[in-house]
Design an enzyme around this catalytic site. Structure first.
Site, short mmCIF file in Angstrom:
data_model
loop_
_atom_site.label_atom_id
_atom_site.label_comp_id
_atom_site.label_asym_id
_atom_site.label_seq_id
_atom_site.Cartn_x
_atom_site.Cartn_y
_atom_site.Cartn_z
N GLU A 27 -22.51 74.80 -122.27
CA GLU A 27 -23.84 74.21 -122.04
C GLU A 27 -24.85 75.33 -121.84
O GLU A 27 -24.60 76.28 -121.10
CB GLU A 27 -23.83 73.29 -120.80
CG GLU A 27 -25.14 72.54 -120.66
CD GLU A 27 -25.08 71.47 -119.58
OE1 GLU A 27 -24.36 70.49 -119.79
OE2 GLU A 27 -25.77 71.63 -118.57
N ASP A 45 -18.68 66.66 -114.11
CA ASP A 45 -18.54 67.94 -114.82
C ASP A 45 -17.42 67.88 -115.86
O ASP A 45 -17.50 68.53 -116.91
CB ASP A 45 -18.24 69.06 -113.83
CG ASP A 45 -19.13 68.97 -112.60
OD1 ASP A 45 -20.09 69.72 -112.51
OD2 ASP A 45 -18.86 68.10 -111.74
N ASP A 81 -18.66 73.10 -119.12
CA ASP A 81 -19.85 72.81 -118.33
C ASP A 81 -19.86 73.83 -117.20
O ASP A 81 -19.16 73.66 -116.20
CB ASP A 81 -19.78 71.39 -117.77
CG ASP A 81 -21.04 71.02 -117.00
OD1 ASP A 81 -22.09 71.64 -117.24
OD2 ASP A 81 -20.97 70.12 -116.15
#
Lengths: 198, 198
Positions: free
Chosen positions: A68, A141, A7
């Site tokens: 991501e 996260d 992330d």
């Protein structure tokens, strides 16, 4: 298959390694968040994330890296840093010849919760349950990184099958177009032939 | 001082090395454009740019890297790739402990043409003239990379002086605030003293 989910972020970059087993079984190998100081220079911060990812690739030897996908609809300043981190992470993977996959936040949410519009708490709850963790990964996260890895493990076989089907369809279309072109050429030749004899 | 200017981009990434001499004299050391195939995977393309920049840093040993600051007002897709390239380039520099500076397109245009709204042709013309090049650098990304390096050479001394002045002002303000706080504390002590003797 072992996946490193990332992330991307400058202040907090979530890293999560997940092993995929039979069917949809998944297990957590490692999860953490890399933090870089807000007051440090951008190149330094990017280097710190890069070195942390390199260390994780060395330690956990994942077979694929899932990152991501960043969108620029959100906060412009944050998004640029996030995009830069995602690029730096992708290079770490490419340098080791590891495949990299990008998944959108809604793909990730849909994969783990069933809804592309789930909130952070729902994602964390599902990740905790799916990986049978003793406590919820924190901050968000960290949970997101694990969710990304799970999303990749579950979507990849379907994506691969879809890509195969699309390739086959494209091949069929090409063959069909070639036959049409051949037939058209034959008709042209026939007509030219007629023209010559008339 | 030797500067590597980088106009970040995935399809074309401009690289230009410029030496700064006495006053405003500048000379071109090297200029080129790194191209990566549009149909290649993003991580591969980023890695190619990263490797090219590493090679340039080895060959030309600049003392600083100046990168165009990316804005996300423009085409969203392009901007994400550009941001990722700029992050990757910044890491190449940070890994060698080279300072990195970001300059906006209008700063660069203003530095070399006198107008922050100059068009690509004007920038190319001025870069060609300032560096006394036999022919105009092409494509525009190559000229932009040289313009970035020139902009950095010309702005940096002023920026450094400004930063020094700001640091001095901040120091003075800190001292002043400390004295005020000291005086306030003394007044408080005096009052407490009065309270005790009364």
């Amino acid at each position: 298959m072992r996946v490193l989910g990332v992330d991307p972020g400058l202040t907090r970059c979530g890293l999560g390694v997940v092993d995929g087993g039979l069917g949809r079984s998944v297990s957590c190998v490692a999860v953490d968040v890399v933090r870089t100081p807000v007051d440090a220079a951008l190149p330094r911060r990017l280097l710190q994330v890069s070195e942390a990812v390199d260390a994780w690739l060395d330690t956990h030897t994942p077979e694929v890296v899932a990152i991501e996908r960043v969108f620029s609809q959100h906060n412009v300043r944050t998004v640029m840093g996030t995009a830069q981190v995602s690029g730096v992470v992708a290079v770490c993977a490419a340098r080791r010849n590891l495949p990299v996959a990008f998944h959108t936040p809604s793909e990730v949410k849909a994969a783990v919760t069933g809804s592309g519009r789930a909130d952070k708490a729902q994602v964390t709850t599902m990740v905790t349950r799916l990986l049978r963790l003793a406590k919820a990964p924190s901050p968000a996260d960290a949970a997101d990184a694990l969710a990304l890895a799970i999303c990749h493990l579950w979507r990849e076989p379907m994506r691969a099958r879809l890509a195969e089907a699309e390739a086959k369809a494209a091949e069929l279309a090409r063959t069909h177009r070639a036959r049409l072109a051949e037939a058209a050429a034959r008709r042209r030749d026939d007509r030219t032939g007629t023209g010559l004899t008339s």
